[in-house]
Design an enzyme around this catalytic site. Structure first.
Site, mmCIF file in Angstrom:
data_model
loop_
_atom_site.group_PDB
_atom_site.id
_atom_site.type_symbol
_atom_site.label_atom_id
_atom_site.label_comp_id
_atom_site.label_asym_id
_atom_site.label_seq_id
_atom_site.Cartn_x
_atom_site.Cartn_y
_atom_site.Cartn_z
ATOM 1 N N HIS A 1 49.593 37.442 36.680
ATOM 2 C CA HIS A 1 50.120 37.136 37.722
ATOM 3 C C HIS A 1 51.560 36.663 37.397
ATOM 4 O O HIS A 1 51.896 36.063 36.093
ATOM 5 C CB HIS A 1 49.508 35.778 38.418
ATOM 6 C CG HIS A 1 50.146 35.538 39.712
ATOM 7 N ND1 HIS A 1 51.308 34.350 39.703
ATOM 8 C CD2 HIS A 1 49.808 35.506 40.959
ATOM 9 C CE1 HIS A 1 51.549 34.036 41.146
ATOM 10 N NE2 HIS A 1 50.537 34.757 41.894
ATOM 11 N N ASP B 1 45.089 30.825 32.043
ATOM 12 C CA ASP B 1 45.366 30.609 33.627
ATOM 13 C C ASP B 1 44.061 30.665 34.418
ATOM 14 O O ASP B 1 43.470 31.806 34.530
ATOM 15 C CB ASP B 1 46.301 32.010 34.216
ATOM 16 C CG ASP B 1 46.636 31.978 35.400
ATOM 17 O OD1 ASP B 1 46.009 30.950 36.260
ATOM 18 O OD2 ASP B 1 47.457 32.762 35.768
ATOM 19 N N CYS C 1 52.022 39.655 43.536
ATOM 20 C CA CYS C 1 52.693 38.845 42.253
ATOM 21 C C CYS C 1 52.113 39.553 40.954
ATOM 22 O O CYS C 1 52.164 38.727 40.208
ATOM 23 C CB CYS C 1 52.424 37.296 42.199
ATOM 24 S SG CYS C 1 53.306 36.640 43.796
#
Ligand code: PLP
Length: 409
Positions: free
Chosen positions: A125, A203, A367
């Site tokens: 992302h 993440d 994104c």
């Protein structure tokens, strides 16, 4: 521990927004990778805090301030316990984006210098790309990009070969892709990285609603996620960081609450987590997030995974016969994220058609512009499922997409 029975009607009644209409039709919410809906217990926890306990924390000596402070501390305790981290290792931030910026800006320069390299994957992302580009640009380090294979998996051969490079000092990688649903082998990556002395940043934005995560067990240096994707409020997220790293790191922002002593000659800082939490925190957000974590913890995660996988299967099976249909990300055991394109049907037109039927999906680059480039598309349509979606909704989605193809093509 006794888990709550996975009964879809009962679960749906926990989420009041699911009763509303979308364009006059019953809402079918399939944009859960963007944000999830909130159960009544989370909404009540936030409203209850403002109704009975609102006061700034760390400042007042009166009872109300003490109540607020206790609730804030309790929220940190619940969240740290859930992810098997200590309270001192648990920092509150605004979300995964702020978490990654904090890690990149504060920790990045401690491990990355002129001529060093770090690894990202192609499926990241933007929140796990741009902060690293900014810091690499500042310190003179270089980003290496791990390719994605045609099924949406990581090129592990590339990855493990490159983790051994002497110049590689850090890897920042998503646990679960928000576009492909791919579940990356995080424990293996962290253990290989550790062997090569490479620091690890995970993440966790897309993994927390679908997987259990144990910070001590995975043993990464950092893990971050957003509250709003795990049935909690927006504007709150978490960074888990190893103690030795947090101790060495300079503050990310300066201000009230993060100091030990301030004078015009110089300032000393409070220890973590306060060092990284300048200013008035999002107390209600932390309380809401802790409630969301408790809500999710009632269920056996395996029940959730089984349920969401069935929804994926319905979607994938139902659309696979369409001429020109392509599912992007077809790894086994992928999370409940279903990205696809259909030749001759623009994803935006498709989403607009579905919206009119009450069905909310996402279209665009999600994104992930570099990933789109490697997939050779400018956008995909994405349906992403949560524990409250039903098999009927998945079937309804399939019927609506088929109808859209007939009309739009
Ligand atoms: N990382 C991943 C994999 C995501 O899917 C997202 C959001 O979609 C983020 C990071 C950024 O999360 P937020 O916008 O909540 O900060």
């Amino acid at each position: 521990m006794e888990y709550r029975e996975f009964h879809i009607d009962n679960i749906r009644s926990d989420f009041p927004v699911l009763n509303r209409k979308n364009r006059g039709k019953p809402l079918v919410f399939l944009d859960n990778a963007a944000t999830s809906q909130k159960p009544t217990c989370v909404i009540d926890a936030i409203s209850g805090y403002y109704s009975t306990s609102n006061s700034n924390v760390h400042r007042g000596i009166y009872e109300l301030a003490e109540d607020s402070e206790n609730l804030y501390h309790e929220a940190r305790r619940v969240i740290s316990e859930k992810f098997n981290a200590t309270e001192k290792q648990t920092l509150f931030v605004r979300g995964a984006t702020e978490g990654l910026n904090l890690i990149a800006q504060s920790y990045g320069p401690l491990v990355l210098g002129q001529g060093d390299e770090m690894i990202l994957s192609e499926m990241e992302h933007h929140a796990n790309i741009v902060p690293w580009q900014m810091i690499c640009h500042r310190v003179g380090a270089r980003i290496l990009v791990c390719p994605t294979l045609s099924d949406g998996s990581l090129d592990q051969k590339w990855l493990f070969d490159n983790l051994n490079r002497k110049s590689v000092k850090l890897i920042a990688i998503t646990a679960v892709s928000n576009t492909l649903g791919t579940v990356n082998p995080i424990e293996k990556i962290v253990s290989e990285a550790r062997r090569s002395g490479v620091k690890t940043v995970i993440d966790g934005a897309q993994c927390v609603p679908h997987q259990k995560f144990d910070f001590q067990k995975v043993d990464c240096d950092f893990f971050t996620f957003s509250g709003h994707k795990i049935y909690g409020p927006m504007g709150i997220g978490v960074v888990l960081g190893k103690t030795e790293a947090l101790e060495k790191m300079p503050p990310y922002q300066g201000g009230g609450d993060m100091i030990d002593e301030v004078s015009f000659e110089g300032t000393t800082y409070a220890p973590a987590p306060q060092k990284f939490e300048a200013g008035t925190p999002n107390v209600a957000g932390a309380i809401g997030l802790a409630k969301a974590v408790e809500y999710l913890d009632q269920f056996d995660i395996q029940d959730i995974v089984k349920h969401e996988s069935k929804l994926l299967e319905i979607a994938s099976h139902g659309l696979s016969e369409i001429d020109g249909f392509k599912e992007h990300g077809i790894t086994t055991g992928k999370a409940a994220v279903f990205s696809f394109t259909i030749d001759g049907v623009h994803s935006l037109d498709l989403a607009t058609f579905l919206d009119a039927q009450g069905i909310a999906i996402r279209t665009g680059h999600h994104c992930c512009q570099p990933l789109m480039k490697s997939l050779g598309v400018s956008a995909t349509a994405r349906a992403s499922f949560a524990l409250y979606n039903t098999q009927e909704e998945a079937s309804q989605f399939v019927v609506a997409v088929r109808k859209a193809v007939d009309i739009l093509r």
